[in-house]
Design a protein around this motif. Sequence first.
Motif, PDB file in Angstrom:
ATOM      1  N   ARG A  39       0.828  -1.202   0.000  1.00  0.00           N
ATOM      2  CA  ARG A  39       0.000   0.000   0.000  1.00  0.00           C
ATOM      3  C   ARG A  39       0.869   1.261   0.000  1.00  0.00           C
ATOM      4  O   ARG A  39       0.406   2.339   0.308  1.00  0.00           O
ATOM      5  N   SER A  40       2.136   1.104  -0.320  1.00  0.00           N
ATOM      6  CA  SER A  40       3.086   2.212  -0.336  1.00  0.00           C
ATOM      7  C   SER A  40       3.067   2.888  -1.704  1.00  0.00           C
ATOM      8  O   SER A  40       2.824   2.239  -2.720  1.00  0.00           O
ATOM      9  N   SER A  41       3.352   4.191  -1.728  1.00  0.00           N
ATOM     10  CA  SER A  41       3.390   4.888  -3.012  1.00  0.00           C
ATOM     11  C   SER A  41       4.652   4.518  -3.801  1.00  0.00           C
ATOM     12  O   SER A  41       4.644   4.521  -5.025  1.00  0.00           O
ATOM     13  N   TYR A  42       5.735   4.190  -3.114  1.00  0.00           N
ATOM     14  CA  TYR A  42       6.966   3.748  -3.766  1.00  0.00           C
ATOM     15  C   TYR A  42       7.029   2.234  -3.652  1.00  0.00           C
ATOM     16  O   TYR A  42       6.830   1.681  -2.572  1.00  0.00           O
ATOM     17  N   VAL A  43       7.258   1.543  -4.758  1.00  0.00           N
ATOM     18  CA  VAL A  43       7.147   0.091  -4.781  1.00  0.00           C
ATOM     19  C   VAL A  43       8.337  -0.529  -5.496  1.00  0.00           C
ATOM     20  O   VAL A  43       8.826   0.002  -6.485  1.00  0.00           O
ATOM     21  N   TRP A  44       8.788  -1.663  -4.976  1.00  0.00           N
ATOM     22  CA  TRP A  44       9.715  -2.538  -5.699  1.00  0.00           C
ATOM     23  C   TRP A  44       9.006  -3.877  -5.798  1.00  0.00           C
ATOM     24  O   TRP A  44       8.723  -4.523  -4.783  1.00  0.00           O
ATOM     25  N   GLY A  45       8.690  -4.306  -6.994  1.00  0.00           N
ATOM     26  CA  GLY A  45       7.848  -5.463  -7.268  1.00  0.00           C
ATOM     27  C   GLY A  45       8.093  -6.701  -6.425  1.00  0.00           C
ATOM     28  O   GLY A  45       7.164  -7.222  -5.811  1.00  0.00           O
ATOM     29  N   PRO A  46       9.324  -7.226  -6.383  1.00  0.00           N
ATOM     30  CA  PRO A  46       9.564  -8.487  -5.659  1.00  0.00           C
ATOM     31  C   PRO A  46       9.438  -8.397  -4.132  1.00  0.00           C
ATOM     32  O   PRO A  46       9.401  -9.416  -3.457  1.00  0.00           O
ATOM     33  N   MET A  47       9.367  -7.188  -3.595  1.00  0.00           N
ATOM     34  CA  MET A  47       9.364  -7.013  -2.140  1.00  0.00           C
ATOM     35  C   MET A  47       8.210  -7.761  -1.467  1.00  0.00           C
ATOM     36  O   MET A  47       8.400  -8.408  -0.437  1.00  0.00           O
ATOM     37  N   SER A  48       7.034  -7.709  -2.044  1.00  0.00           N
ATOM     38  CA  SER A  48       5.872  -8.342  -1.437  1.00  0.00           C
ATOM     39  C   SER A  48       6.050  -9.853  -1.316  1.00  0.00           C
ATOM     40  O   SER A  48       5.798 -10.432  -0.250  1.00  0.00           O
ATOM     41  N   SER A  49       6.497 -10.490  -2.383  1.00  0.00           N
ATOM     42  CA  SER A  49       6.672 -11.948  -2.312  1.00  0.00           C
ATOM     43  C   SER A  49       7.819 -12.338  -1.395  1.00  0.00           C
ATOM     44  O   SER A  49       7.736 -13.345  -0.688  1.00  0.00           O
ATOM     45  N   ILE A  50       8.887 -11.545  -1.351  1.00  0.00           N
ATOM     46  CA  ILE A  50       9.995 -11.828  -0.424  1.00  0.00           C
ATOM     47  C   ILE A  50       9.484 -11.779   1.010  1.00  0.00           C
ATOM     48  O   ILE A  50       9.732 -12.676   1.808  1.00  0.00           O
ATOM     49  N   PHE A  51       8.743 -10.720   1.342  1.00  0.00           N
ATOM     50  CA  PHE A  51       8.228 -10.568   2.700  1.00  0.00           C
ATOM     51  C   PHE A  51       7.229 -11.678   3.047  1.00  0.00           C
ATOM     52  O   PHE A  51       7.334 -12.313   4.098  1.00  0.00           O
ATOM     53  N   ASN A  52       6.241 -11.907   2.174  1.00  0.00           N
ATOM     54  CA  ASN A  52       5.198 -12.896   2.462  1.00  0.00           C
ATOM     55  C   ASN A  52       5.773 -14.298   2.618  1.00  0.00           C
ATOM     56  O   ASN A  52       5.391 -15.033   3.539  1.00  0.00           O
ATOM     57  N   ASN A  53       6.673 -14.700   1.743  1.00  0.00           N
ATOM     58  CA  ASN A  53       7.290 -16.030   1.849  1.00  0.00           C
ATOM     59  C   ASN A  53       8.118 -16.154   3.113  1.00  0.00           C
ATOM     60  O   ASN A  53       8.085 -17.182   3.796  1.00  0.00           O
ATOM     61  N   ARG A  54       8.853 -15.109   3.441  1.00  0.00           N
ATOM     62  CA  ARG A  54       9.705 -15.133   4.633  1.00  0.00           C
ATOM     63  C   ARG A  54       8.845 -15.248   5.899  1.00  0.00           C
ATOM     64  O   ARG A  54       9.195 -15.971   6.835  1.00  0.00           O
ATOM     65  N   LEU A  55       7.735 -14.522   5.958  1.00  0.00           N
ATOM     66  CA  LEU A  55       6.863 -14.565   7.137  1.00  0.00           C
ATOM     67  C   LEU A  55       6.275 -15.966   7.321  1.00  0.00           C
ATOM     68  O   LEU A  55       6.297 -16.517   8.426  1.00  0.00           O
ATOM     69  N   LYS A  56       5.792 -16.555   6.251  1.00  0.00           N
ATOM     70  CA  LYS A  56       5.216 -17.907   6.338  1.00  0.00           C
ATOM     71  C   LYS A  56       6.296 -18.933   6.702  1.00  0.00           C
ATOM     72  O   LYS A  56       6.054 -19.829   7.514  1.00  0.00           O
ATOM     73  N   ASP A  57       7.484 -18.786   6.118  1.00  0.00           N
ATOM     74  CA  ASP A  57       8.592 -19.694   6.430  1.00  0.00           C
ATOM     75  C   ASP A  57       9.019 -19.583   7.893  1.00  0.00           C
ATOM     76  O   ASP A  57       9.365 -20.577   8.524  1.00  0.00           O
ATOM     77  N   GLN A  58       8.980 -18.371   8.428  1.00  0.00           N
ATOM     78  CA  GLN A  58       9.369 -18.143   9.825  1.00  0.00           C
ATOM     79  C   GLN A  58       8.516 -19.001  10.764  1.00  0.00           C
ATOM     80  O   GLN A  58       9.027 -19.660  11.660  1.00  0.00           O
ATOM     81  N   PHE A  59       7.214 -19.011  10.532  1.00  0.00           N
ATOM     82  CA  PHE A  59       6.318 -19.782  11.389  1.00  0.00           C
ATOM     83  C   PHE A  59       6.387 -21.272  11.085  1.00  0.00           C
ATOM     84  O   PHE A  59       6.276 -22.094  11.989  1.00  0.00           O
ATOM     85  N   ALA A  60       6.601 -21.617   9.825  1.00  0.00           N
ATOM     86  CA  ALA A  60       6.710 -23.038   9.462  1.00  0.00           C
ATOM     87  C   ALA A  60       7.980 -23.657  10.056  1.00  0.00           C
ATOM     88  O   ALA A  60       7.965 -24.799  10.515  1.00  0.00           O
ATOM     89  N   ASN A  61       9.065 -22.893  10.072  1.00  0.00           N
ATOM     90  CA  ASN A  61      10.353 -23.418  10.525  1.00  0.00           C
ATOM     91  C   ASN A  61      10.557 -23.350  12.037  1.00  0.00           C
ATOM     92  O   ASN A  61      11.402 -24.059  12.567  1.00  0.00           O
TER      93      ASN A  61
END
Length: 162
Positions: A39-61
């Motif tokens: 929801r930021s005005s400045y965006v870097w495309g891959p950032m969302s998937s990096i964050f989302n995957n990392r968050l899910k992996d954190q809880f899975a691991n």
Amino acid sequence: MVIAAVLSLTACNVSYKFNGASIDYTKVKTIQIADFPIRSSYVWGPMSSIFNNRLKDQFANHTRLVQVKRNGDMKIEGEIINYSQRNKSVSSEGYSAQTELSITVNVRFTNNTNHAEDFERQFTAASTYETTQSLNSVQEELVTQMCKELTDQIFNATVAQW
């Protein structure tokens, strides 16, 4: 006296968890982690998937929680609300010497087994790079580092409860 000492030692139950999680698995078995949109005005495309995957992996691991799509015992949702850069320091010639890149996420946490632990909070991570480097050359590494820091903060706030 010896009997009292032995009884008091056997009555103590010390539990060490090296992953940092303090979850009562008799009550909490599932977690629902929604994807965080940008929801930021400045965006870097891959950032969302990096964050989302990392968050899910954190809880899975680091937990035994089963990740579910809906009706989790715990629920984490939110959005990436800021991705920005700013001058951090100035050289003796008056030019920018370092630039700080930062990410802020807004998190809503719901514990359906104990609503006293529910919260909505913002978490921020920042990283600095030399202005002699281009953002394109350091962006992936810095975003990955900041996502790790953010997911550690979220993990600690939701299930570590130190």
